[in-house]
Design a protein around this motif. Sequence first.
Motif, PDB file in Angstrom:
ATOM      1  N   VAL A 126       0.837  -1.191   0.000  1.00  0.00           N
ATOM      2  CA  VAL A 126       0.000   0.000   0.000  1.00  0.00           C
ATOM      3  C   VAL A 126       0.876   1.246   0.000  1.00  0.00           C
ATOM      4  O   VAL A 126       1.753   1.393   0.853  1.00  0.00           O
ATOM      5  N   ARG A 127       0.633   2.144  -0.941  1.00  0.00           N
ATOM      6  CA  ARG A 127       1.403   3.380  -1.009  1.00  0.00           C
ATOM      7  C   ARG A 127       0.893   4.336   0.059  1.00  0.00           C
ATOM      8  O   ARG A 127      -0.286   4.689   0.081  1.00  0.00           O
ATOM      9  N   LEU A 128       1.761   4.768   0.939  1.00  0.00           N
ATOM     10  CA  LEU A 128       1.390   5.697   2.000  1.00  0.00           C
ATOM     11  C   LEU A 128       1.461   7.127   1.491  1.00  0.00           C
ATOM     12  O   LEU A 128       2.426   7.523   0.845  1.00  0.00           O
ATOM     13  N   LEU A 129       0.414   7.904   1.799  1.00  0.00           N
ATOM     14  CA  LEU A 129       0.303   9.283   1.352  1.00  0.00           C
ATOM     15  C   LEU A 129       0.087  10.198   2.551  1.00  0.00           C
ATOM     16  O   LEU A 129      -0.567   9.814   3.520  1.00  0.00           O
ATOM     17  N   GLY A 130       0.630  11.412   2.456  1.00  0.00           N
ATOM     18  CA  GLY A 130       0.455  12.363   3.542  1.00  0.00           C
ATOM     19  C   GLY A 130       0.296  13.772   3.034  1.00  0.00           C
ATOM     20  O   GLY A 130       0.121  14.015   1.834  1.00  0.00           O
ATOM     21  N   THR A 131       0.362  14.706   3.954  1.00  0.00           N
ATOM     22  CA  THR A 131       0.277  16.129   3.641  1.00  0.00           C
ATOM     23  C   THR A 131       1.607  16.781   4.002  1.00  0.00           C
ATOM     24  O   THR A 131       2.575  16.101   4.360  1.00  0.00           O
TER      25      THR A 131
END
Length: 254
Positions: A126-131
């Motif tokens: 799972v590709r982790l995404l953030g701000t």
Amino acid sequence: RARRLGPGVFVLGVAPQAQVERVVSYDDRQQLKRFAILYPSSAYCNAVRQAYQDAVTQSGGQVAMMQAYDPAATDFISILQSLQSGYKSGGFDALMIPEGGQKLRALIGMLPGFDIPSATAGAGGVRLLGTALWNDPSLTGDPNLSGAWFANTPPDRWANFAQRYQSVYGAPPDSRAGVIYDAVTLAVALAKAKPGGDFSLSRLTDPSGFSGVTGLFRLNPDGTTTRGLSVLEIAPGGINVRDPAPTTFQASIN
């Protein structure tokens, strides 16, 4: 979305909506189609959640799961059990976590124990995404975040500004300093544009936009600001540019 405050008034900050839209649009080009979000139910993160949902839908993707938690929570077991159940039942390609600091590290560190594999450079999962909350050099030492993506202002422009700021004030700038600097620089430039200055709405909302230490930005008639952001990747020892910020406003980001 930000409301227009009045004629000629603009919201200049790097809104969470812009960050989310940028990273989701990049994900779409990488063939990530099923998206989940794990977020604290704060005002900021509710705005992120709505922007994420809108951006995923606009890109033709699917919001597979939205899991909220109490911002004051310290025990994440039940929260991650729910996330695990959603992952096992339908799966998702990407997971947005608009969190920072110790709570982010705690959540990320627990994911493998709940059978949610994070993607690392060159590996599946799972590709982790953030701000922009992830724009934290201390996160580069966490192997669980290796290969994670977030969007922010172009780091090369910011680095040059930060060096000058440090030399003058003896302390590093925070993100607001760059926005204020660009606002003042723009005001000075418009004041010199012609005798008496040119602060007309048509000039302020020039479709070509303006360039500053926070990158390319364009003031819109509704009071919002469109920004050219970079997609950044957390890697061992540093934060790298995964997809450079645009240098002009063209149809792809209008």
